[in-house]
Design a protein around this motif. Structure first.
Motif, mmCIF file in Angstrom:
data_model
loop_
_atom_site.group_PDB
_atom_site.id
_atom_site.type_symbol
_atom_site.label_atom_id
_atom_site.label_comp_id
_atom_site.label_asym_id
_atom_site.label_seq_id
_atom_site.Cartn_x
_atom_site.Cartn_y
_atom_site.Cartn_z
ATOM 1 N N TRP A 44 -17.837 -39.346 6.212
ATOM 2 C CA TRP A 44 -17.061 -40.223 5.339
ATOM 3 C C TRP A 44 -17.470 -40.064 3.880
ATOM 4 O O TRP A 44 -18.652 -40.116 3.549
ATOM 5 C CB TRP A 44 -17.229 -41.686 5.764
ATOM 6 C CG TRP A 44 -16.638 -41.970 7.097
ATOM 7 C CD1 TRP A 44 -17.313 -42.218 8.258
ATOM 8 C CD2 TRP A 44 -15.247 -41.999 7.427
ATOM 9 N NE1 TRP A 44 -16.424 -42.414 9.286
ATOM 10 C CE2 TRP A 44 -15.139 -42.282 8.809
ATOM 11 C CE3 TRP A 44 -14.082 -41.815 6.694
ATOM 12 C CZ2 TRP A 44 -13.936 -42.390 9.465
ATOM 13 C CZ3 TRP A 44 -12.871 -41.917 7.344
ATOM 14 C CH2 TRP A 44 -12.798 -42.203 8.710
ATOM 15 N N LEU B 188 -11.717 -44.485 -0.469
ATOM 16 C CA LEU B 188 -11.936 -45.161 0.808
ATOM 17 C C LEU B 188 -11.880 -46.685 0.662
ATOM 18 O O LEU B 188 -12.067 -47.404 1.635
ATOM 19 C CB LEU B 188 -13.281 -44.736 1.397
ATOM 20 C CG LEU B 188 -13.402 -44.759 2.922
ATOM 21 C CD1 LEU B 188 -12.480 -43.753 3.569
ATOM 22 C CD2 LEU B 188 -14.843 -44.498 3.349
ATOM 23 N N CYS C 1 -21.779 -43.657 5.478
ATOM 24 C CA CYS C 1 -21.248 -42.767 4.446
ATOM 25 C C CYS C 1 -22.034 -41.461 4.449
ATOM 26 O O CYS C 1 -23.249 -41.451 4.666
ATOM 27 C CB CYS C 1 -21.361 -43.412 3.068
ATOM 28 S SG CYS C 1 -20.433 -44.951 2.879
ATOM 29 N N ILE D 290 -19.404 -47.779 6.109
ATOM 30 C CA ILE D 290 -18.147 -47.743 5.345
ATOM 31 C C ILE D 290 -17.543 -49.129 5.131
ATOM 32 O O ILE D 290 -16.705 -49.300 4.237
ATOM 33 C CB ILE D 290 -17.116 -46.826 6.040
ATOM 34 C CG1 ILE D 290 -16.722 -47.387 7.405
ATOM 35 C CG2 ILE D 290 -17.642 -45.416 6.173
ATOM 36 C CD1 ILE D 290 -15.567 -46.642 8.062
#
Length: 362
Positions: free
Chosen positions: A170, A176, A198, A209
């Motif tokens: 991610w 995001l 992350c 996240i």
């Protein structure tokens, strides 16, 4: 029409009776989905084979219209094409984990109106179009763990209850933010939240996240009327209507404006470079040509030396009046005319100056 009605009634009867027809064809080394399975099968397990889910497989699969569960774990599937499961209107569980899927076409899940659980874990998925999930009106669980997804736009799944996203690289940049807001404001439960970490940038690797703090710059991308409500940079957003407006603004501002500005900048740079290059060539080419031409000298040949000597000592217009000389005398005269002797005192002696006249003058 009669056949379709009959099949629909038949499937309803089976569901009322709770009748399940299972077929376990795991580890059979199948490269194609077998066509000789009973058409009444409701649970089909084809895991640990060599199935690629190509066009032939898709055609055979459409004949098993009573399927409620389909397992294709650890096969050789790389692509999910449009309408791959379009005739499986009763399917509720689809598990395609541990394959090599890297491409999912937008209409791959068309027809799966009753699907409740979708497992796409441990594949090679890099990107997902959120419109891909639009046909899944009753999806409850979505498993995407162990892929190569770094960015995921908010899916339009209104009944989703569980989502699994860990094991992906991610990128917790501003892009995001929409996903984080959706996870916070919706009723969706992020499974394994503590390990959904992350990967980028490095300073945010210690955050998952859902809790990663975003800087004020991420919010400043939106209009001032919206950012007034976001005076605390890391404040969670709880207004779903406001969240939807953020999604639309982010898509338009990031993708369209940045794409156009970069294209315009590249065009200007290329035009300037090409114009400068053409001007330089137009100016420099004649100068270089004349420069090279002026230095295009070569050593005089013997007959050229004789001609030059004749023109110097006699009348160049009447070559017939010049007395004949042998080659040795010509060579001596040529050497005398074109050579300089360095004296002991360091001065150059010029052979054209008559030394007797200089002595008389002195």
């Amino acid at each position: 029409k009669k056949d379709s009605r009959f099949l629909t009634h038949q499937s309803q009867r089976q569901k009322k009776k709770g009748k399940e027809v299972k077929c376990n064809s795991t580890a059979k080394n199948y490269s194609l989905i077998p066509a000789n399975i009973s058409k009444n099968v409701t649970i089909l397990d084809l895991s640990y084979n060599q199935i690629t889910l190509n066009i032939t497989d898709t055609r055979v699969l459409q004949t098993y219209f009573l399927l409620s569960e389909l397992y294709l774990v650890e096969n050789k599937v790389t692509n999910l094409f449009n309408n791959s499961f379009s005739n499986l209107s009763n399917l509720e569980i689809l598990n395609i984990c541990r394959n090599s899927i890297h491409t999912i076409q937008q209409s791959a899940f068309t027809g799966l109106h009753k699907l409740k659980k979708l497992y796409l874990c441990q594949n090679k998925i890099v990107q997902l179009n959120p419109k891909t999930f639009l046909p899944l009106k009753n999806l409850i669980l979505l498993n995407l763990h162990g892929n190569l997804i770094s960015y995921f736009d908010v899916p339009q799944l209104f009944h989703l209850e569980f989502i699994i996203l860990y094991g992906n690289p991610w990128n917790c940049s501003c892009s995001l933010l929409n996903l984080q807001n959706w996870l916070k404001t919706s009723n969706v439960t992020l499974e394994n939240e503590s390990i959904t970490m992350c990967s980028y940038p490095d300073i945010l690797k210690c955050y998952n996240i859902k809790t990663v703090p975003y800087k004020a710059e991420c919010y400043s991308k939106f209009p001032s009327s919206i950012t007034e409500d976001l005076h605390i940079p890391f404040q969670s957003i709880s207004n779903s209507t406001f969240n939807n407006s953020l999604n639309n603004l982010t898509r338009n501002s990031e993708h369209e404006s940045h794409g156009k500005s970069w294209a315009f900048l590249v065009g200007v740079v290329v035009a300037v470079v090409m114009t400068s290059l053409l001007i330089s060539i137009a100016i420099k080419c004649p100068v270089w040509y004349n420069f090279l031409l002026s230095y295009n000298h070569h050593r005089l040949e013997e007959h050229e030396a004789e001609t030059y000597e004749d023109s110097f000592t006699g009348n160049p217009s009447s070559p017939s009046q010049i007395p004949d000389t042998n080659s040795e005398e010509t060579t001596v005269i040529f050497d005398q005319l074109h050579s300089f002797v360095v004296d002991d005192d360091g001065f150059i002696e010029d052979k054209y100056i008559d030394t007797h006249e200089l002595r008389e003058e002195n």
